[in-house]
Design an enzyme around this catalytic site. Sequence first.
Site, PDB file in Angstrom:
ATOM      1  N   GLY A  28       0.815  -1.220   0.000  1.00 12.16           N
ATOM      2  CA  GLY A  28       0.000   0.000   0.000  1.00 12.16           C
ATOM      3  C   GLY A  28       0.849   1.270   0.000  1.00 12.16           C
ATOM      4  N   HIS A  29       2.140   1.135   0.310  1.00  9.87           N
ATOM      5  CA  HIS A  29       3.072   2.269   0.262  1.00  9.87           C
ATOM      6  C   HIS A  29       3.943   2.194  -0.996  1.00  9.87           C
ATOM      7  CE1 HIS A  29       2.814   3.438   4.733  1.00  9.87           C
ATOM      8  NE2 HIS A  29       1.948   2.449   4.554  1.00  9.87           N
ATOM      9  N   ASP A 132       9.180   7.755   3.074  1.00  8.64           N
ATOM     10  CA  ASP A 132       7.893   7.369   3.630  1.00  8.64           C
ATOM     11  C   ASP A 132       7.778   7.809   5.092  1.00  8.64           C
ATOM     12  OD1 ASP A 132       5.423   6.030   3.892  1.00  8.64           O
ATOM     13  OD2 ASP A 132       6.134   4.381   2.643  1.00  8.64           O
ATOM     14  N   ALA A 350      -4.801  -9.636  -7.533  1.00  9.58           N
ATOM     15  CA  ALA A 350      -5.605  -9.268  -8.708  1.00  9.58           C
ATOM     16  C   ALA A 350      -5.055  -7.992  -9.324  1.00  9.58           C
ATOM     17  CB  ALA A 350      -7.049  -9.039  -8.279  1.00  9.58           C
ATOM     18  N   GLU A 375      -8.745   4.711  -5.656  1.00 10.10           N
ATOM     19  CA  GLU A 375      -8.882   4.004  -6.935  1.00 10.10           C
ATOM     20  C   GLU A 375     -10.360   3.812  -7.291  1.00 10.10           C
ATOM     21  OE1 GLU A 375      -6.419   0.551  -6.265  1.00 10.10           O
ATOM     22  OE2 GLU A 375      -4.637   1.800  -6.024  1.00 10.10           O
ATOM     23  N   GLN A 392      -8.603   2.721   8.595  1.00  4.60           N
ATOM     24  CA  GLN A 392      -9.627   2.414   7.591  1.00  4.60           C
ATOM     25  C   GLN A 392     -11.026   2.849   8.032  1.00  4.60           C
ATOM     26  OE1 GLN A 392      -8.748  -1.744   7.169  1.00  4.60           O
ATOM     27  NE2 GLN A 392      -6.756  -1.322   6.213  1.00  4.60           N
TER      28      GLN A 392
END
Length: 493
Positions: A28-29, A132, A350, A375, A392
Amino acid sequence: EAAAGMSAASDGGRRPLRVFFLPFFARGHLIPMTDLACRMAAARPAEVEATMVVTPANAALIATTVTRAVDAGHAVRLLRYPFPDVGLESGVECLGTVAQHDAWRVFRAVDLSQPIHEKLLLEHRPDAVVADVPFWWVTGIAAKMGVPRLTFHPVGIFAQLAMNNLYAIRSDIIRDGVAAPSVIVPGMPGKEIAIPPSELPEFLLQDAVLSMEWDNIKAAQLAGFGVIVNTFADLEKTYCDEYRRVDARRAYFVGPVSLPLDSAVHRGGDGNVDCLEWLSTKPSRSVVYACFGSWACFSARQIRELALGLEASNKPFLWVVRSEDSDGLWVPEGWEQRVADRGMVVRGWAPQLAVLAHPSVGAFLTHCGWNSVLEAASAGLPVLTWPLVFEQFINERLVTEVATFGARLWDGGKRNVRVEDADTVPAEAIGRAVAGFMEGGERWDKMRARAGELAEKARAAVSENGSSWRDLHRVIDDLTEANASRVRSNGDS
Ligand code: UDP
């Protein structure tokens, strides 16, 4: 070192600006930072040379994206450094590939990276470093070299602002061991945002390791040159304005870095491309895509309920199950045969961007990881939210209460950032929510329309003269100027 400075000075600063990018060990980073490096190099050919500085197994995950950028003529490089020895088997170097019980080792590797980063940066002497969030020490190393350090944020502004403001009042969230039933997030412009403590990252509630790191992270961010955030102003405008005011010296909102869609298929590793063919056999907007990011885990029981819920929905679905979750017996007997005509399961990875862009996909059941939220908005897809961990649940509130392009999957029981303290979401609720969402109706149609508007705004933001396009060019201009003045002062001394 002197030679590098001299050559820059002697050719009038016309050699490309060498920018190093240092991502944390999680996809995710890693993914958005690689996109960012490629966007920066592409924005100003011959002016920027972008180098992804990564450990070997993480390099493998981004190699295809980098190669594509190079083939397109952009100056993007890979520089590898050894992953610290933290007792993981070779080739396991990021959160989504370690077993859950070994996740702490990845954070240990973060701590051990500090001297490696220092040595590497002093040896290569880049003109600027984009590092980061967890690598707060890079600010100090960059200061020693006299070059700018930018912090890259893979999380949106709404969640960052909320976490920063909650951190400031953390001693009030739990008093005498008792948590308030709900906390109103202070300092949020616009709508009141309330959240129960059980849905907040744990470092805001108790002195976890991250609570101590957070002070270092914040100080490094404020002392550094600025921050680059993967978001676009139209998605969270009022929060962006507030953030600029309080949380950074310079803020650049350059997302969605996943747009324009170009290297969608192999982003973050080799994905299962058969699912794209499968999608093409389904009617337009008929499929719900269910994917929960690169590392969060479900209990075996929850996986079973999810399988039964998707079956009960009676809608076509494409479900991504992480390899770790798919080990062993994880679906009820006969399930695969029963759903064979309308469901596909991808085990592993995916090609998410390509899936979201596929015309057969009509909705996204997501854990609200920031990249997935962005996205989805970029693809114009409404979402069903099922947050699992960390920030989240905060992202979920942006989606459902502020940007209004999604709704909660389930509200019928205990939700908790600690997976072991959360109720299992029952199959029946999943089936009902998915079916209702896919069948449409006024409420859902509004969300779909709103997602469509956001997709247009996202595209406009990254197009020439859009807000993100301008911020991307502004980073390059500001770094170029900082570099020129450094070179001048080196020459003067
Ligand atoms: N992703 C993907 N294929 C998958 C799962 C995830 O391409 O099977 C990508 C997704 O498009 C996103 C990133 O991995 O860019 C996951 O980031 P996010 O912030 O959504 O979740 P995290 O993994 O950090 O929880």
